[in-house]
Write a protein that holds these residues in place. Structure first.
Motif, PDB file in Angstrom:
ATOM      1  N   THR A  31       0.827  -1.204   0.000  1.00 42.41           N
ATOM      2  CA  THR A  31       0.000   0.000   0.000  1.00 42.41           C
ATOM      3  C   THR A  31       0.863   1.257   0.000  1.00 42.41           C
ATOM      4  O   THR A  31       0.541   2.256  -0.663  1.00 42.41           O
ATOM      5  CB  THR A  31      -0.935   0.003   1.226  1.00 42.41           C
ATOM      6  N   GLU A  32       1.969   1.221   0.724  1.00 36.26           N
ATOM      7  CA  GLU A  32       2.895   2.360   0.745  1.00 36.26           C
ATOM      8  C   GLU A  32       3.390   2.676  -0.664  1.00 36.26           C
ATOM      9  O   GLU A  32       3.469   3.852  -1.065  1.00 36.26           O
ATOM     10  CB  GLU A  32       4.079   2.057   1.655  1.00 36.26           C
ATOM     11  N   THR A  33       3.723   1.641  -1.425  1.00 34.47           N
ATOM     12  CA  THR A  33       4.191   1.842  -2.794  1.00 34.47           C
ATOM     13  C   THR A  33       3.115   2.490  -3.650  1.00 34.47           C
ATOM     14  O   THR A  33       3.387   3.431  -4.408  1.00 34.47           O
ATOM     15  CB  THR A  33       4.610   0.492  -3.403  1.00 34.47           C
ATOM     16  N   THR A  34       1.898   2.012  -3.539  1.00 35.70           N
ATOM     17  CA  THR A  34       0.797   2.567  -4.330  1.00 35.70           C
ATOM     18  C   THR A  34       0.540   4.021  -3.972  1.00 35.70           C
ATOM     19  O   THR A  34       0.339   4.868  -4.852  1.00 35.70           O
ATOM     20  CB  THR A  34      -0.475   1.735  -4.098  1.00 35.70           C
ATOM     21  N   ILE A  35       0.553   4.338  -2.682  1.00 34.77           N
ATOM     22  CA  ILE A  35       0.342   5.722  -2.244  1.00 34.77           C
ATOM     23  C   ILE A  35       1.451   6.628  -2.760  1.00 34.77           C
ATOM     24  O   ILE A  35       1.196   7.735  -3.259  1.00 34.77           O
ATOM     25  CB  ILE A  35       0.254   5.783  -0.705  1.00 34.77           C
ATOM     26  N   ALA A  36       2.697   6.164  -2.660  1.00 29.67           N
ATOM     27  CA  ALA A  36       3.831   6.991  -3.075  1.00 29.67           C
ATOM     28  C   ALA A  36       3.764   7.313  -4.563  1.00 29.67           C
ATOM     29  O   ALA A  36       3.972   8.466  -4.970  1.00 29.67           O
ATOM     30  CB  ALA A  36       5.130   6.274  -2.753  1.00 29.67           C
TER      31      ALA A  36
END
Length: 354
Positions: A208-213
């Protein structure tokens, strides 16, 4: 007769001696707990055993030989140098990063043709130091890009103060391997998270962190500002391949966002950015998820990875589970010829590994 393409692992971590020594001198996370012989990244996470597979290049080469990997592109694992935040640490961060990169360069030169690396940047040191470091990487023959997390200078990726770094990387033709580290706040996973070990933070928090970034970069129009920026997203882009349409739909229906960017009618779509600026590794452990990644960016922009040694599960035959499952996914998803492109042919072209 078609020549078999090499197998290239672009997601392979190694912690060089300089970094290990730095953590041994610390007493708060991230640090090396010398009593338990563990690497502790965060206060609330159990440390990783400090085994040779984390830092010993001979162990890395042995793993490659056992699993038929011809080339590995090494990167320092998280949290890189983001923890150097005191005044003294920030002043020294540039020299520390240079020492780590030179150590990685020497390591790769000792194993010519088998090892390359993504360099580390001193993101807490200040703009001038970081830009100087980017420029200096051209002298390191085995450097093929940089690795970093999703924050620098205490600012998020969509902060205008970070844009010169991304422009510098694009001008230096250095792909940026954006790797998660911070995940999501612990309370997102509820009070029982701890009894599940790291399953929720690593499987869902990281992706999820990757998608948000990525979405933050897109909303800030970074890819319109820096047309030649090339980024590599790990773990097949997190959840991004599955939610691209939803993000675009939200953008189309958000009046505040549309109003803010009314003066920029030629906005590049997310689909275009994915096929022009983004590469994904193929760490999915599943052919269905890999197919979604291929559909998102195109089959020529997906590259094989193992995440060695940070997914250490072994099969009964002694093989590294992440190697076998991700290799099988490439072949089952794409067939032999296209599967070979994912397994190494794409990386040879994208990262100039000839």
């Amino acid at each position: 007769m078609m020549t078999k393409k090499p197998v290239v692992d672009i997601h392979s971590h190694l912690f060089p001696k300089t970094w290990i020594s730095l953590l041994q001198s610390r007493t708060v996370p991230p640090f090396i707990d010398t009593n338990a012989n563990t690497l502790v990244n965060r206060p609330w996470v159990t440390g990783k055993p400090l085994l040779p597979n984390l830092y010993d290049v001979a162990t890395k080469i042995g793993f490659m030989e056992e699993h038929g990997i011809d080339v590995s592109v090494l990167s320092l694992g998280n949290p890189w140098l983001d923890f150097l935040t005191t005044e003294d640490d920030r002043a020294a961060a540039g020299d520390v990063a240079a020492e780590i990169n030179e150590e990685m360069e020497a390591m790769c030169a000792d194993h010519e043709g088998a090892l390359y690396f993504f360099a580390t940047l001193p993101l807490t040191a200040g703009m001038d130091v970081v830009l100087h470091q980017i420029t200096s990487l051209s002298s390191l023959q085995h450097c093929r890009g940089v690795v970093m997390g999703y924050a620098g200078f205490g600012a998020a990726l969509d902060d205008p103060s970070f844009l010169p770094v991304l422009k510098g990387l694009a001008e230096a033709n250095l792909p940026t391997f954006f790797h998660p580290n911070y995940g999501l706040p612990g309370d997102v996973f509820g009070p029982c998270c701890g009894q599940h070990g790291q399953v929720l933070p690593i499987s869902l928090g990281f992706t999820t962190e990757t998608t948000i970034a990525f979405t933050m970069l897109y909303l800030a129009q970074v890819f319109d500002e820096v047309l030649s920026l090339q980024i590599i997203l790990p773990h097949a882009g997190g959840t991004l391949p599955s939610v691209v349409g939803r993000i675009e739909a939200c953008i189309a229906n958000d009046k505040a966002w549309q109003s803010r960017l009314a003066s920029h009618p030629q906005r590049t779509t997310i689909h275009d950015v994915l096929r022009q600026n983004v590469f994904l590794d193929g760490i999915t452990f599943d052919k269905g998820a890999l197919r979604a990644a291929v559909d998102a960016v195109g089959i020529d922009r997906v590259m094989f990875g193992t995440d060695h040694p940070l997914f250490p599960s072994l099969r009964q035959d002694g093989k590294y589970d992440a190697m076998v499952k991700n290799q099988d996914a490439a072949r089952d998803c794409c067939g032999d010829e296209s599967g070979e492109c994912i397994m190494g042919g794409n990386a040879v072209e994208i990262l100039n590994l000839r």
